[in-house]
Design a protein around this motif. Sequence first.
Motif, PDB file in Angstrom:
ATOM      1  N   GLN A   1       0.510  -1.393  -0.196  1.00 38.60           N
ATOM      2  CA  GLN A   1       0.331   0.144   0.476  1.00 38.60           C
ATOM      3  C   GLN A   1       1.087   1.145   0.050  1.00 38.60           C
ATOM      4  O   GLN A   1       1.597   1.360   1.014  1.00 38.60           O
ATOM      5  N   PHE A   2       0.500   2.246  -1.089  1.00 41.37           N
ATOM      6  CA  PHE A   2       1.267   3.230  -1.195  1.00 41.37           C
ATOM      7  C   PHE A   2       0.117   4.165  -0.411  1.00 41.37           C
ATOM      8  O   PHE A   2      -0.644   4.106   0.070  1.00 41.37           O
ATOM      9  N   ASP A   3       1.440   5.496   0.295  1.00 41.51           N
ATOM     10  CA  ASP A   3       0.317   6.527   1.185  1.00 41.51           C
ATOM     11  C   ASP A   3      -0.773   7.613  -0.615  1.00 41.51           C
ATOM     12  O   ASP A   3      -1.684   7.799   0.215  1.00 41.51           O
ATOM     13  N   ILE A   4      -0.046   7.299  -0.810  1.00 44.61           N
ATOM     14  CA  ILE A   4      -0.094   8.229  -2.122  1.00 44.61           C
ATOM     15  C   ILE A   4      -0.337   7.797  -3.236  1.00 44.61           C
ATOM     16  O   ILE A   4       1.375   7.930  -3.594  1.00 44.61           O
ATOM     17  N   VAL A   5      -0.557   7.346  -4.290  1.00 46.78           N
ATOM     18  CA  VAL A   5      -0.610   7.788  -5.639  1.00 46.78           C
ATOM     19  C   VAL A   5      -1.193   8.725  -6.213  1.00 46.78           C
ATOM     20  O   VAL A   5      -2.234   8.854  -6.130  1.00 46.78           O
ATOM     21  N   MET A   6      -0.264   8.808  -7.177  1.00 45.21           N
ATOM     22  CA  MET A   6      -0.721  10.144  -7.747  1.00 45.21           C
ATOM     23  C   MET A   6      -0.581   9.790  -9.283  1.00 45.21           C
ATOM     24  O   MET A   6       0.486   9.167  -9.868  1.00 45.21           O
ATOM     25  N   LEU A   7      -1.880  10.503  -9.471  1.00 47.81           N
ATOM     26  CA  LEU A   7      -1.990   9.950 -11.048  1.00 47.81           C
ATOM     27  C   LEU A   7      -2.309  11.638 -12.112  1.00 47.81           C
ATOM     28  O   LEU A   7      -2.848  12.115 -11.785  1.00 47.81           O
ATOM     29  N   GLY A   8      -2.252  10.627 -13.296  1.00 48.38           N
ATOM     30  CA  GLY A   8      -2.109  12.316 -14.487  1.00 48.38           C
ATOM     31  C   GLY A   8      -3.796  11.047 -15.399  1.00 48.38           C
ATOM     32  O   GLY A   8      -3.840   9.930 -15.701  1.00 48.38           O
ATOM     33  N   MET A   9      -4.082  12.033 -15.900  1.00 48.41           N
ATOM     34  CA  MET A   9      -5.029  10.667 -17.108  1.00 48.41           C
ATOM     35  C   MET A   9      -4.260  11.307 -18.765  1.00 48.41           C
ATOM     36  O   MET A   9      -4.494  12.772 -18.610  1.00 48.41           O
ATOM     37  N   GLY A  10      -4.332  10.947 -19.314  1.00 55.38           N
ATOM     38  CA  GLY A  10      -3.775  11.131 -20.887  1.00 55.38           C
ATOM     39  C   GLY A  10      -4.891  11.398 -21.730  1.00 55.38           C
ATOM     40  O   GLY A  10      -6.556  11.074 -20.873  1.00 55.38           O
ATOM     41  N   ASP A  11      -4.891  12.379 -23.183  1.00 49.59           N
ATOM     42  CA  ASP A  11      -5.700  12.760 -23.269  1.00 49.59           C
ATOM     43  C   ASP A  11      -7.156  11.562 -23.958  1.00 49.59           C
ATOM     44  O   ASP A  11      -8.333  11.743 -23.673  1.00 49.59           O
ATOM     45  N   ASP A  12      -6.357  10.415 -24.049  1.00 51.54           N
ATOM     46  CA  ASP A  12      -7.438   9.663 -24.674  1.00 51.54           C
ATOM     47  C   ASP A  12      -7.565   8.294 -22.758  1.00 51.54           C
ATOM     48  O   ASP A  12      -8.386   7.425 -23.370  1.00 51.54           O
ATOM     49  N   GLY A  13      -7.954   9.451 -22.372  1.00 48.25           N
ATOM     50  CA  GLY A  13      -8.349   8.389 -20.851  1.00 48.25           C
ATOM     51  C   GLY A  13      -7.152   6.813 -20.625  1.00 48.25           C
ATOM     52  O   GLY A  13      -7.926   6.728 -19.045  1.00 48.25           O
ATOM     53  N   HIS A  14      -6.214   7.366 -21.019  1.00 48.61           N
ATOM     54  CA  HIS A  14      -4.980   6.337 -20.056  1.00 48.61           C
ATOM     55  C   HIS A  14      -4.593   6.845 -18.519  1.00 48.61           C
ATOM     56  O   HIS A  14      -4.690   8.115 -18.449  1.00 48.61           O
ATOM     57  N   THR A  15      -4.362   6.642 -17.661  1.00 52.72           N
ATOM     58  CA  THR A  15      -3.458   6.360 -16.488  1.00 52.72           C
ATOM     59  C   THR A  15      -2.575   6.033 -16.145  1.00 52.72           C
ATOM     60  O   THR A  15      -2.842   4.289 -16.469  1.00 52.72           O
ATOM     61  N   ALA A  16      -1.379   6.437 -15.510  1.00 59.24           N
ATOM     62  CA  ALA A  16      -0.048   5.617 -15.518  1.00 59.24           C
ATOM     63  C   ALA A  16      -0.056   5.221 -16.608  1.00 59.24           C
ATOM     64  O   ALA A  16      -0.009   6.068 -17.625  1.00 59.24           O
ATOM     65  N   SER A  17       0.869   4.266 -16.893  1.00 63.45           N
ATOM     66  CA  SER A  17       0.452   4.009 -18.602  1.00 63.45           C
ATOM     67  C   SER A  17      -0.213   2.379 -19.387  1.00 63.45           C
ATOM     68  O   SER A  17       0.079   1.658 -19.566  1.00 63.45           O
ATOM     69  N   ILE A  18      -1.380   2.160 -18.580  1.00 64.09           N
ATOM     70  CA  ILE A  18      -2.379   1.702 -19.026  1.00 64.09           C
ATOM     71  C   ILE A  18      -3.512   2.633 -20.035  1.00 64.09           C
ATOM     72  O   ILE A  18      -4.441   3.385 -19.469  1.00 64.09           O
ATOM     73  N   PHE A  19      -3.575   2.251 -20.777  1.00 61.40           N
ATOM     74  CA  PHE A  19      -3.989   2.501 -22.558  1.00 61.40           C
ATOM     75  C   PHE A  19      -5.277   2.214 -22.837  1.00 61.40           C
ATOM     76  O   PHE A  19      -5.190   0.842 -22.030  1.00 61.40           O
ATOM     77  N   PRO A  20      -6.238   2.728 -23.613  1.00 58.79           N
ATOM     78  CA  PRO A  20      -7.619   1.927 -23.865  1.00 58.79           C
ATOM     79  C   PRO A  20      -7.353   0.660 -24.364  1.00 58.79           C
ATOM     80  O   PRO A  20      -8.201  -0.258 -23.924  1.00 58.79           O
ATOM     81  N   HIS A  21      -5.914   0.265 -25.246  1.00 58.87           N
ATOM     82  CA  HIS A  21      -6.075  -0.612 -26.109  1.00 58.87           C
ATOM     83  C   HIS A  21      -5.813  -1.797 -25.226  1.00 58.87           C
ATOM     84  O   HIS A  21      -5.162  -2.734 -25.803  1.00 58.87           O
ATOM     85  N   GLU A  22      -4.696  -1.624 -24.265  1.00 62.53           N
ATOM     86  CA  GLU A  22      -4.857  -2.362 -23.415  1.00 62.53           C
ATOM     87  C   GLU A  22      -5.702  -2.327 -21.959  1.00 62.53           C
ATOM     88  O   GLU A  22      -4.863  -2.599 -20.702  1.00 62.53           O
ATOM     89  N   MET A  23      -6.479  -3.015 -22.200  1.00 62.08           N
ATOM     90  CA  MET A  23      -7.689  -2.941 -20.614  1.00 62.08           C
ATOM     91  C   MET A  23      -6.877  -3.723 -19.943  1.00 62.08           C
ATOM     92  O   MET A  23      -6.964  -3.310 -18.074  1.00 62.08           O
ATOM     93  N   ASN A  24      -6.371  -5.064 -19.872  1.00 65.48           N
ATOM     94  CA  ASN A  24      -6.371  -5.744 -19.625  1.00 65.48           C
ATOM     95  C   ASN A  24      -5.032  -5.914 -18.577  1.00 65.48           C
ATOM     96  O   ASN A  24      -5.035  -6.327 -17.455  1.00 65.48           O
ATOM     97  N   MET A  25      -4.943  -5.435 -19.091  1.00 67.24           N
ATOM     98  CA  MET A  25      -2.968  -4.670 -17.943  1.00 67.24           C
ATOM     99  C   MET A  25      -3.771  -4.272 -16.329  1.00 67.24           C
ATOM    100  O   MET A  25      -2.825  -4.613 -15.391  1.00 67.24           O
ATOM    101  N   TRP A  26      -5.111  -3.229 -16.973  1.00 66.46           N
ATOM    102  CA  TRP A  26      -4.992  -3.469 -15.573  1.00 66.46           C
ATOM    103  C   TRP A  26      -5.714  -4.253 -14.682  1.00 66.46           C
ATOM    104  O   TRP A  26      -5.283  -4.094 -13.326  1.00 66.46           O
ATOM    105  N   ASP A  27      -6.256  -5.540 -15.044  1.00 65.69           N
ATOM    106  CA  ASP A  27      -6.574  -6.237 -14.062  1.00 65.69           C
ATOM    107  C   ASP A  27      -5.714  -7.171 -13.919  1.00 65.69           C
ATOM    108  O   ASP A  27      -5.499  -8.742 -13.404  1.00 65.69           O
ATOM    109  N   SER A  28      -4.481  -6.680 -14.092  1.00 67.23           N
ATOM    110  CA  SER A  28      -3.111  -8.319 -14.373  1.00 67.23           C
ATOM    111  C   SER A  28      -3.370  -8.478 -12.529  1.00 67.23           C
ATOM    112  O   SER A  28      -2.942  -7.571 -11.600  1.00 67.23           O
ATOM    113  N   SER A  29      -2.744  -9.580 -12.370  1.00 69.39           N
ATOM    114  CA  SER A  29      -2.511 -10.252 -11.387  1.00 69.39           C
ATOM    115  C   SER A  29      -1.676 -10.352 -10.738  1.00 69.39           C
ATOM    116  O   SER A  29      -1.264 -10.183  -9.305  1.00 69.39           O
ATOM    117  N   ASN A  30      -0.276  -9.610 -11.557  1.00 74.78           N
ATOM    118  CA  ASN A  30       0.635  -8.600 -11.157  1.00 74.78           C
ATOM    119  C   ASN A  30       0.246  -7.119 -10.485  1.00 74.78           C
ATOM    120  O   ASN A  30      -0.043  -6.933 -11.236  1.00 74.78           O
TER     121      ASN A  30
END
Length: 243
Positions: A131-160
Amino acid sequence: MKTKIFENLSELNKDFTLWLKELLSEKETLSIALSGGSTPKSLFNYWAKNHADDIDWKKIKFFWGDERCVWPSDEESNYKMTKDYLFDHIEVPAENIFRIRGENDPYKEARSYEELLRNELEETNELGVPQFDIVMLGMGDDGHTASIFPHEMNMWDSSNLCVVATHPESRQRRVSLSGQTINAAKHVVFLVTGAAKAKKVKAIIENNEEAKSKYPAAKVAPSSGNLTWYLDSYAGKLLKEKK
Ligand code: 6PG
């Protein structure tokens, strides 16, 4: 979830800093995952110019939510941006800086950053996720955050805890925190500015269920419940309820 809309970037920077200082005053150490992008750049610059001496930087452990797979001396490196705008201007011990090594093989680096998170972050949630105390995020114009992009939505749910992502246009590799790591944080903050983001901000905040299938940023929902959107008036201009 809280939404905070500011007249301009400088008001946003001030308010975020007050909150950080308050949280810091209650803790011995604080872990933060930083983001790349233009809004953090302005925040780092603000800290370097105005808060080099009145924030106890030694108490903060710095991590990253994502890194581009380049050398740390490369202009594209999120670490380099933070070094240039912040670390070179404040007193922070080198042992408090935990960068993602963009120069390494990304798959090996994703595994070793996971290990590092397990070793360095003191607490874990009920699922054993650090657990981080704080995770700071931006949002790209395409709706990505951190480096999880819309064409790789499955990465969000990774067990890693960390994943290897690919930028949709440049094909640049990125090492990123996965959804479970982001959502385990005690506090998640989005820093989003500019009119180009207004439509996605509205879709994500006001129509979250639908947005979740399209935009990784819509999947940010920390189990702590502590999610705050820091917006400037441009990014927040389409929201129905202005807070
Ligand atoms: C990265 C970022 C990324 C960024 C957004 C927003 O490394 O590219 O972490 O997720 O936060 O792209 O960037 P801007 O603030 O520049 O629009």
